[in-house]
Every structure is written in C-alpha cells, then in structure tokens.
Design a protein around this motif. Structure first.
Motif, PDB file in Angstrom:
ATOM      1  N   VAL A  45      92.192  58.919 -19.430  1.00 53.01           N
ATOM      2  CA  VAL A  45      91.129  57.906 -19.540  1.00 53.01           C
ATOM      3  C   VAL A  45      91.093  57.121 -18.227  1.00 53.01           C
ATOM      4  CG1 VAL A  45      90.563  55.723 -20.693  1.00 53.01           C
ATOM      5  CG2 VAL A  45      91.240  57.727 -22.045  1.00 53.01           C
ATOM      6  N   THR A  46      89.894  56.911 -17.685  1.00 55.24           N
ATOM      7  CA  THR A  46      89.828  56.191 -16.408  1.00 55.24           C
ATOM      8  C   THR A  46      89.870  54.675 -16.647  1.00 55.24           C
ATOM      9  OG1 THR A  46      87.427  56.033 -16.430  1.00 55.24           O
ATOM     10  CG2 THR A  46      88.384  57.997 -15.370  1.00 55.24           C
ATOM     11  N   LEU A  47      90.189  53.954 -15.584  1.00 55.19           N
ATOM     12  CA  LEU A  47      90.187  52.489 -15.689  1.00 55.19           C
ATOM     13  C   LEU A  47      88.806  52.002 -16.125  1.00 55.19           C
ATOM     14  CD1 LEU A  47      91.399  49.650 -15.228  1.00 55.19           C
ATOM     15  CD2 LEU A  47      90.792  49.873 -12.805  1.00 55.19           C
ATOM     16  N   GLY A  48      87.748  52.619 -15.579  1.00 53.25           N
ATOM     17  CA  GLY A  48      86.384  52.232 -15.957  1.00 53.25           C
ATOM     18  C   GLY A  48      86.152  52.408 -17.447  1.00 53.25           C
ATOM     19  N   GLN A  49      86.571  53.556 -17.991  1.00 50.06           N
ATOM     20  CA  GLN A  49      86.421  53.812 -19.442  1.00 50.06           C
ATOM     21  C   GLN A  49      87.227  52.805 -20.246  1.00 50.06           C
ATOM     22  OE1 GLN A  49      87.548  58.146 -19.068  1.00 50.06           O
ATOM     23  NE2 GLN A  49      86.710  58.138 -21.125  1.00 50.06           N
ATOM     24  N   LEU A  50      88.443  52.538 -19.779  1.00 46.24           N
ATOM     25  CA  LEU A  50      89.325  51.606 -20.496  1.00 46.24           C
ATOM     26  C   LEU A  50      88.692  50.214 -20.533  1.00 46.24           C
ATOM     27  CD1 LEU A  50      92.487  51.623 -21.524  1.00 46.24           C
ATOM     28  CD2 LEU A  50      92.803  50.213 -19.500  1.00 46.24           C
ATOM     29  N   LEU A  51      88.186  49.767 -19.375  1.00 44.44           N
ATOM     30  CA  LEU A  51      87.582  48.429 -19.299  1.00 44.44           C
ATOM     31  C   LEU A  51      86.363  48.352 -20.219  1.00 44.44           C
ATOM     32  CD1 LEU A  51      87.806  47.706 -15.447  1.00 44.44           C
ATOM     33  CD2 LEU A  51      89.217  46.695 -17.249  1.00 44.44           C
ATOM     34  N   ALA A  52      85.578  49.441 -20.275  1.00 45.33           N
ATOM     35  CA  ALA A  52      84.374  49.432 -21.126  1.00 45.33           C
ATOM     36  C   ALA A  52      84.755  49.349 -22.604  1.00 45.33           C
ATOM     37  CB  ALA A  52      83.538  50.687 -20.855  1.00 45.33           C
ATOM     38  N   ALA A  53      85.779  50.124 -23.008  1.00 45.94           N
ATOM     39  CA  ALA A  53      86.201  50.116 -24.417  1.00 45.94           C
ATOM     40  C   ALA A  53      86.758  48.744 -24.794  1.00 45.94           C
ATOM     41  CB  ALA A  53      87.252  51.198 -24.653  1.00 45.94           C
ATOM     42  N   VAL A  54      87.493  48.149 -23.882  1.00 47.64           N
ATOM     43  CA  VAL A  54      88.103  46.844 -24.142  1.00 47.64           C
ATOM     44  C   VAL A  54      87.018  45.769 -24.221  1.00 47.64           C
ATOM     45  CG1 VAL A  54      89.600  45.096 -23.101  1.00 47.64           C
ATOM     46  CG2 VAL A  54      90.320  47.479 -23.108  1.00 47.64           C
ATOM     47  N   ASP A  55      86.042  45.866 -23.331  1.00 43.51           N
ATOM     48  CA  ASP A  55      84.943  44.903 -23.297  1.00 43.51           C
ATOM     49  C   ASP A  55      84.124  44.994 -24.591  1.00 43.51           C
ATOM     50  OD1 ASP A  55      83.481  42.928 -21.727  1.00 43.51           O
ATOM     51  OD2 ASP A  55      81.848  44.385 -21.840  1.00 43.51           O
ATOM     52  N   GLU A  56      83.891  46.230 -25.038  1.00 43.81           N
ATOM     53  CA  GLU A  56      83.119  46.434 -26.265  1.00 43.81           C
ATOM     54  C   GLU A  56      83.809  45.777 -27.462  1.00 43.81           C
ATOM     55  OE1 GLU A  56      81.783  50.343 -28.660  1.00 43.81           O
ATOM     56  OE2 GLU A  56      81.514  50.404 -26.474  1.00 43.81           O
ATOM     57  N   ALA A  57      85.144  45.744 -27.436  1.00 44.69           N
ATOM     58  CA  ALA A  57      85.892  45.110 -28.525  1.00 44.69           C
ATOM     59  C   ALA A  57      86.048  43.610 -28.287  1.00 44.69           C
ATOM     60  CB  ALA A  57      87.263  45.763 -28.645  1.00 44.69           C
ATOM     61  N   ASP A  58      85.383  43.113 -27.251  1.00 51.53           N
ATOM     62  CA  ASP A  58      85.435  41.696 -26.910  1.00 51.53           C
ATOM     63  C   ASP A  58      86.848  41.242 -26.552  1.00 51.53           C
ATOM     64  OD1 ASP A  58      83.767  39.644 -26.412  1.00 51.53           O
ATOM     65  OD2 ASP A  58      84.105  38.637 -28.322  1.00 51.53           O
ATOM     66  N   LEU A  59      87.585  42.153 -25.925  1.00 52.15           N
ATOM     67  CA  LEU A  59      88.951  41.835 -25.498  1.00 52.15           C
ATOM     68  C   LEU A  59      89.052  42.012 -23.987  1.00 52.15           C
ATOM     69  CD1 LEU A  59      90.912  43.593 -28.392  1.00 52.15           C
ATOM     70  CD2 LEU A  59      90.649  41.128 -28.043  1.00 52.15           C
ATOM     71  N   LEU A  60      90.263  41.828 -23.460  1.00 45.77           N
ATOM     72  CA  LEU A  60      90.435  41.826 -22.006  1.00 45.77           C
ATOM     73  C   LEU A  60      91.686  42.602 -21.601  1.00 45.77           C
ATOM     74  CD1 LEU A  60      89.356  40.251 -19.380  1.00 45.77           C
ATOM     75  CD2 LEU A  60      91.346  38.796 -19.748  1.00 45.77           C
ATOM     76  N   PHE A  61      91.540  43.425 -20.558  1.00 46.27           N
ATOM     77  CA  PHE A  61      92.687  44.039 -19.875  1.00 46.27           C
ATOM     78  C   PHE A  61      92.695  43.421 -18.480  1.00 46.27           C
ATOM     79  CE2 PHE A  61      94.187  47.612 -17.090  1.00 46.27           C
ATOM     80  CZ  PHE A  61      95.500  47.606 -17.512  1.00 46.27           C
ATOM     81  N   PRO A  62      93.590  42.470 -18.206  1.00 47.42           N
ATOM     82  CA  PRO A  62      93.463  41.698 -16.962  1.00 47.42           C
ATOM     83  C   PRO A  62      93.631  42.458 -15.632  1.00 47.42           C
ATOM     84  CG  PRO A  62      94.763  40.476 -18.565  1.00 47.42           C
ATOM     85  CD  PRO A  62      94.580  41.860 -19.113  1.00 47.42           C
ATOM     86  N   PRO A  63      94.570  43.431 -15.488  1.00 45.84           N
ATOM     87  CA  PRO A  63      94.747  44.004 -14.144  1.00 45.84           C
ATOM     88  C   PRO A  63      93.495  44.735 -13.647  1.00 45.84           C
ATOM     89  CG  PRO A  63      96.571  44.659 -15.574  1.00 45.84           C
ATOM     90  CD  PRO A  63      95.519  44.025 -16.438  1.00 45.84           C
ATOM     91  N   HIS A  64      93.317  44.764 -12.334  1.00 46.29           N
ATOM     92  CA  HIS A  64      92.187  45.496 -11.769  1.00 46.29           C
ATOM     93  C   HIS A  64      92.565  46.177 -10.459  1.00 46.29           C
ATOM     94  CE1 HIS A  64      88.231  46.392 -10.045  1.00 46.29           C
ATOM     95  NE2 HIS A  64      87.885  46.509 -11.311  1.00 46.29           N
ATOM     96  N   PRO A  65      93.320  47.303 -10.552  1.00 42.00           N
ATOM     97  CA  PRO A  65      93.521  48.102  -9.337  1.00 42.00           C
ATOM     98  C   PRO A  65      92.151  48.589  -8.880  1.00 42.00           C
ATOM     99  CG  PRO A  65      94.918  48.884 -11.156  1.00 42.00           C
ATOM    100  CD  PRO A  65      93.930  47.899 -11.740  1.00 42.00           C
TER     101      PRO A  65
END
Ligand SMILES: Cc1cc2nc3c(=O)[nH]c(=O)nc-3n(C[C@H](O)[C@H](O)[C@H](O)COP(=O)(O)OP(=O)(O)OC[C@H]3O[C@@H](n4cnc5c(N)ncnc54)[C@H](O)[C@@H]3O)c2cc1C
Length: 457
Positions: free
Chosen positions: A115-135
C-alpha cells in the motif's frame, strides 16, 4: 548463477515473473542520483508474489540454491537499498496493495506492505483520522517506509514511522512467516524483534502486513512560512523554537532559491518572495484558539531571532500546496546534483553544522544548497554536479560527514545506509556494535541471501 524462472512461475504464476531485461528496467534502480548509484547485476529475475506464503516458498527456494533476494517497495529510496547488485531475484511488493482494515475503535489501520503512502493517507482521511508522518514521496510503500524507518517533515512532534508501527507480519529469510506485536499500545514481551525489523533495510525479513497507529484529526492546523535574509538566523531560531514550549509538527528549513525551483518544477508558486531562506512551521492543535496561540508564540520567537516576514496559511489547500512544494524539492534538484547527504546532529548544534557547511563550501569554492528537517537536526546538503567534474565530490562528502560526527551526529538520519553508505560506517561505527549486527544478521539469514551488501558491513 542459474535462476530457475520456471520454478518461480510455478510459485507465483506465469504472469508475475519478468525475465526480459527490457521489461524490468524500472525494477533495477531506485531514486539515488546517477552519480552516486551502483550498477545493477546482469542476471536478474523480477517476481511479483501476492501472498506471504508465496514469498515463503521463494525464499526457501533461494536458500536451497543460495540465490540473493532483493525486497523492493516503490523504489523511492535514495541509497540503492532495493537495487539488485548481485545476480538474483527482485521481489516486488506491488501486489500487496490492500488496506485491510481501518479500526476506528482502536485507532489502528491494517495495511498490506505494498500500500502506498498516498493510499494510506486517503484511507485514513476517509475515516476522519490522521497518520502524522509524511516522508516526502507519497508513492513510497508501507513496507518500504517501515524497512527504512522513514522520517519526513512532520516528525518533530509525533516522531518517525517507527513510533506508529504496532504490529508486523514478516517472512523471514529462511521462509517462516511470523507475526510480531498487534493492536497494542504496550508490549514488553521478550526482546523486541519488531523494532529490530523496523529500519532493517530489507536484510532481516520481508514485511508483508503492518498494523499502524492512527490519531484523531487535529481540530486545527496552520502553516507558517517565515523568511530570513540570512540562513544562519533561520537555523539558529530552531533551538529557540524547541525551547519555547510550543512543539510544531514540522520545523523545516529551505533555501529560497531551492524551494522556488521546486515550485516552478511543479508549475506552482512559492508563497514567500522575501529573504534568502525560510523556516516552514506546521502547527496542529486541539482547537482554533490553540493553533492561534501557537502561531502567535512562534511569530514572536521568529521575530525575536531576525525573521523579516511571516506568512500564515490556514486554508487546507494552501497548506497542502506548501507541503507539496517542500516534499518535491528532491525531484527538482536531482538533475542538478551529484548527491545529497542525510546527516543528523543534536538540535543545539544545527548552527555549528551550518557554519561547517559554509566552511566546506568556501574551501572547495562551491555552493552547498541546503534543506533540513531542522526540528530533527537533520540536514540534506546538496552537492552540485560540478564537484564530480572537478574530482572532489567524494572529498566534500567525507568532510561533511566528519563535521557532523564531530558534533555528535551520524551519517544518516532517515534515508539509511543502503548500499552506498557502507563505506562511511568506518568513520563512526564501534566495531563491537558492528560485530553484534553481523551476528543478528547471521541468526536471521544464515546463508546471507536477503539483500546482501546492504545496511551492515
Ligand atoms: C522525492 C522524495 C522525497 C523523499 N522524502 C523523504 C523524507 O522526507 N523522509 C524519508 O525518510 N525518506 C524520504 N525519501 C526516501 C524514500 O521515499 C523512503 O526511504 C521510503 O521509505 C522508501 O520506500 P519505498 O517503498 O520506495 O522503498 P524502496 O526504495 O523500494 O526500498 C527501500 C528499502 O526498504 C527495503 N524494502 C522495501 N519494501 C520492503 C518490504 N516490504 N519488506 C522488507 N524490506 C523492504 C528495500 O530492500 C530497501 O532496502 C524520499 C524520496 C524521494 C524520491
């Protein structure tokens, strides 16, 4: 070396094995600059498994035949970590591309390694949550980010990828499939093998699935772009920020000409026009008032330390654009540079490190453009291509490393040792620690088949 492509096809299916060289070019390199990167080996087979069981069978075969195996994520690494430098098998993780679960009760996401970081961020955003790191590169994969313990811009307050990994499924070099950790916030059971796997650069096991901690979204965020007419003033502000009581999510330093080049490269516009260097501060808070208070405090600290202009971006899109332009600097600079460095020093030594970079630049009559995850003490000085033509690129790099080590720093803070920094380990590594590392590798991988020539000597 004889690599039995038919045996590999029998494991993963005919469609998932590449043997033709012209079809595998994108699997042979990563994002390391051409002047620094190594040559891929001649005899390489690329395999794209879809399950941990298939990887297990490939590794058992490789052990029987003593064939090197190279785990590959998205190939955004900057140290040739995923490059096959000996004849062998590249295992591409691209088919491990499912977000399996977003667990809102436990604030965890379970994702396959590809799973790419972009996909992960989108899934997390859709759940109204946050994954803070951003390589910086959103194409990077979960497995690659964990194997590299990626950092990025937003690590100052909430840490690097390691802080978020709570569980892993890993295929060991000898083929066993093991799970480590889980949806747990505390786990002191035995030695922590999971954290050994994190940052192991693909030499101890192939990560197939990860359980990652999430956070509720912040109620408010703001991004400050602070301009200075002297980069020393900017960098010397950073320890003052860290001591102020407000901890920004990100404290980045960028040279003005470098960041404007990145913006132009993307067809975008960098919002700050004044100054020769900028701090970029990302603030996150529990309410709008909290963010406002943080922004006021930061503005005061920066003004007291010589800032000439401060822009505050509050709209989501404005903030996203600033992060995008910052994240893509490397893509803009890559054609111009021989290489970059990833030195990290204690935060209070940031100013001294910048002085050292200036002295080295003066000595070699060159310019060392600099960006930094400054709040982490992590500099990325860029060495221009002309140094290669003059035959001094290596000398400049070693001087930079020695200066960082003299300040209590290290040769890599986030990109890793990979295959290109092994030769610099002797500048700083304790022989006993290296012996222990070799012993651990031997225990996991008795035939040294997994990503040989990477991370440890
Ligand atoms: C424009 C740009 C910006 C970047 N910004 C940052 C940044 O801000 N911070 C930062 O830390 N890095 C940054 N990087 C570097 C890179 O994105 C990270 O190192 C990232 O973690 C690599 O992920 P990947 O999937 O591309 O891994 P790859 O490059 O494919 O592999 C990296 C290493 O991990 C191993 N590996 C990959 N997948 C697995 C797996 N499933 N199991 C075991 N081992 C595996 C490989 O063998 C290799 O040793 C940047 C790179 C670019 C190009």
């Amino acid at each position: 070396m004889m690599i039995d492509a038919e045996a590999l096809k029998a494991i993963v299916g005919d469609d998932w094995v590449i043997t033709r060289r012209d079809q595998m070019q994108t699997y042979l390199y990563d994002e390391t600059t051409p002047d620094q990167r190594l040559e891929p080996a001649e005899n390489v087979v690329v395999v794209k498994p879809a399950t941990a069981q298939e990887i297990s069978e490939i590794l058992k075969l490789a052990n029987r035949e003593k064939i090197p195996v190279y785990p590959r994520g998205a190939g955004t690494g900057l140290v040739c970590g995923a490059m096959p430098t000996q004849d062998g098998i590249v295992i591409s993780m691209e088919r491990f591309d499912k977000v399996e679960e977003v667990d809102k009760e436990n604030l965890m996401i379970v994702a396959q390694a590809g799973v790419t970081l972009g996909q992960l961020l989108a899934a997390v955003d859709e759940a109204d949550l946050l994954f803070p790191p951003h390589p910086g590169d959103e194409g990077a994969q979960v497995g690659g980010m964990i194997a590299a313990n990626a950092g990025g811009s937003r690590a100052v307050k909430y840490g690097v990828v390691r802080q978020y990994v709570k569980g892993l499924e890993v295929v060991l070099p000898t083929g066993e499939i093991v799970t480590m950790g889980g949806k747990l916030l505390k786990n002191n059971t035995g030695l922590d093998l999971m954290h050994l796997l994190i940052d192991s650069e693909g030499i101890l096991g192939i990560i197939t699935r990860a359980t990652i901690r999430l956070y509720p979204k912040f109620a408010g965020t703001a991004t400050l772009v602070v301009s200075y007419d002297d980069r020393h003033k900017a960098i010397n502000t950073v320890p003052r920020i860290l001591q102020s009581g407000v901890i920004p999510m990100a404290i980045e330093y960028v040279d003005h000409d470098v960041i404007t080049m990145s913006a132009e490269n993307l067809g975008m516009k960098w919002p700050a026009q004044q100054g020769t260097g900028h701090l970029v501060l990302i603030l996150a808070g529990s309410s709008e008032d909290d963010v406002f208070y943080q922004a006021e405090t930061m503005s005061d600290v920066c003004q007291n330390n010589g800032a000439i202009d401060i822009l505050i971006a509050e709209r989501h899109q404005e903030q996203a654009d600033i992060l995008k332009i910052r994240s893509e600097i490397y893509s803009a600079m890559k054609p111009l540079i021989a290489g970059d460095s990833d030195i990290t020093v204690p935060p209070a030594s940031l100013g001294k490190m910048l002085d050292a970079l200036d002295e080295i630049a003066e000595k070699y009559e060159t310019k060392i453009a600099t960006i930094a995850h400054a709040g982490d003490g992590n500099f990325h000085p860029y060495m221009l291509k002309e140094l290669v033509a003059r035959g001094v690129a290596e000398d400049v790099k070693v001087e930079i490393y020695k200066a960082a080590i003299a300040l209590g720093g290290v040769v890599t803070g986030e990109h890793g040792v990979g295959k290109i920094r092994l030769k610099y380990l002797e500048l700083m590594m304790d022989p006993k620690q290296e012996e222990l590392m070799r012993g651990i590798k031997q225990l996991f991988d008795p035939n040294n088949i997994l990503n040989p020539g990477t991370a440890i000597r």
